[in-house]
Motif scaffolding. Structure first.
Motif, short mmCIF file in Angstrom:
data_model
loop_
_atom_site.label_atom_id
_atom_site.label_comp_id
_atom_site.label_asym_id
_atom_site.label_seq_id
_atom_site.Cartn_x
_atom_site.Cartn_y
_atom_site.Cartn_z
N CYS A 150 0.82 -1.20 0.15
CA CYS A 150 -0.10 0.12 0.07
C CYS A 150 0.80 1.21 0.16
O CYS A 150 2.27 1.18 0.12
CB CYS A 150 -1.03 -0.06 1.30
SG CYS A 150 -0.20 0.47 2.67
N GLY A 188 -9.22 2.67 3.18
CA GLY A 188 -9.54 1.87 2.29
C GLY A 188 -8.91 0.38 2.65
O GLY A 188 -8.10 0.21 3.88
N SER A 189 -9.08 -0.77 1.68
CA SER A 189 -8.68 -2.00 2.06
C SER A 189 -7.09 -1.92 1.51
O SER A 189 -6.09 -2.22 2.24
CB SER A 189 -9.58 -3.06 1.37
OG SER A 189 -9.72 -2.78 0.22
N TYR A 199 -4.03 7.70 -4.28
CA TYR A 199 -5.17 7.10 -3.71
C TYR A 199 -6.40 7.46 -4.69
O TYR A 199 -6.48 8.52 -5.05
CB TYR A 199 -5.66 7.90 -2.54
CG TYR A 199 -4.63 7.24 -1.11
CD1 TYR A 199 -5.14 6.02 -0.63
CD2 TYR A 199 -3.50 7.95 -0.79
CE1 TYR A 199 -4.13 5.50 0.38
CE2 TYR A 199 -2.55 7.59 0.32
CZ TYR A 199 -3.13 6.35 1.17
OH TYR A 199 -2.34 5.84 1.87
N ASP A 223 -4.49 2.77 4.20
CA ASP A 223 -5.39 1.40 4.00
C ASP A 223 -5.02 0.55 5.02
O ASP A 223 -4.03 0.65 5.76
CB ASP A 223 -4.70 0.68 2.61
CG ASP A 223 -5.13 1.68 1.53
OD1 ASP A 223 -6.44 1.73 1.05
OD2 ASP A 223 -4.29 2.50 0.86
N ASP A 270 -11.12 -6.71 -4.31
CA ASP A 270 -10.95 -7.29 -2.60
C ASP A 270 -10.97 -8.52 -2.53
O ASP A 270 -10.49 -9.23 -1.77
CB ASP A 270 -11.50 -6.17 -1.91
CG ASP A 270 -11.27 -4.77 -1.91
OD1 ASP A 270 -10.17 -4.65 -1.76
OD2 ASP A 270 -12.01 -4.00 -1.32
N ALA A 324 -12.79 -2.95 3.78
CA ALA A 324 -11.67 -2.32 4.41
C ALA A 324 -12.00 -2.67 6.02
O ALA A 324 -11.24 -3.06 7.06
CB ALA A 324 -11.64 -0.75 4.56
#
Length: 169
Positions: free
Chosen positions: A3, A18-19, A31, A71, A83, A116
């Motif tokens: 990330c 976020g995830s 992002y 994240d 995801d 997330a």
């Protein structure tokens, strides 16, 4: 895949999690870079940060408003951007204990979608001194179950939280 570093400044009051960035975001180094992701449109509508500004300017304005981005997942294996394709045993989460120690002014977490929130609650032992957390609908184009108007109505808690959490004059 890894990330991004957290996008945060001193004085942050809200953290949006976020995830894990999707392929478009990872390629761009930004992002919410997918052109159909509603995140920056919502930020424009709710906080007046123009979605057409250059990324660095949007991010600086968002940080100046008291909002940090990060994240839950620090790294994982995933084919594509969904995801659902994240390989569960490959997930490594970010160090939130250290993050909240460095940024004690953050009083509210908003999860950008269920993935997330699930990753956060599944992989972390949440401490009682951590900020309150609330899930908002995902801004991802893959989450088409809600209209933009419904997402906007749900995300309207963001400016309300910033106003509620503003430092006293």
């Amino acid at each position: 895949m890894r990330c991004f570093a957290p996008a945060v400044q001193a004085g942050a009051r809200v953290l949006i999690l976020g995830s894990m960035p999707g392929e478009a975001s990872l390629r761009a180094g930004e992002y919410y870079a997918h052109p159909r992701n509603a995140f920056w449109m919502l930020i424009d509508d709710l906080l007046g940060i123009e979605r057409h500004w250059p990324y660095a300017q949007r991010l600086a304005a968002l940080n100046a408003a008291g909002v940090a981005l990060w994240d839950v997942i620090a790294g994982c294996r995933r084919e594509g951007s969904l995801d659902a394709a994240i390989v569960g045993e490959s997930v490594a989460v970010n160090d939130f204990a250290a993050f909240f120690t460095v940024h004690p002014g953050i009083r509210q977490i908003f999860f950008n979608g269920a993935a997330a929130e699930h990753a956060f609650r599944r992989h972390l032992v949440v401490r009682p001194d951590w900020p309150a957390a609330q899930r908002l609908p995902s801004t991802s184009p893959a989450h088409a179950a809600l209209s933009y108007a419904a997402k906007r109505a749900a995300w309207a808690v963001l400016p309300a939280a910033l106003a509620r959490l503003s430092p006293s004059p």
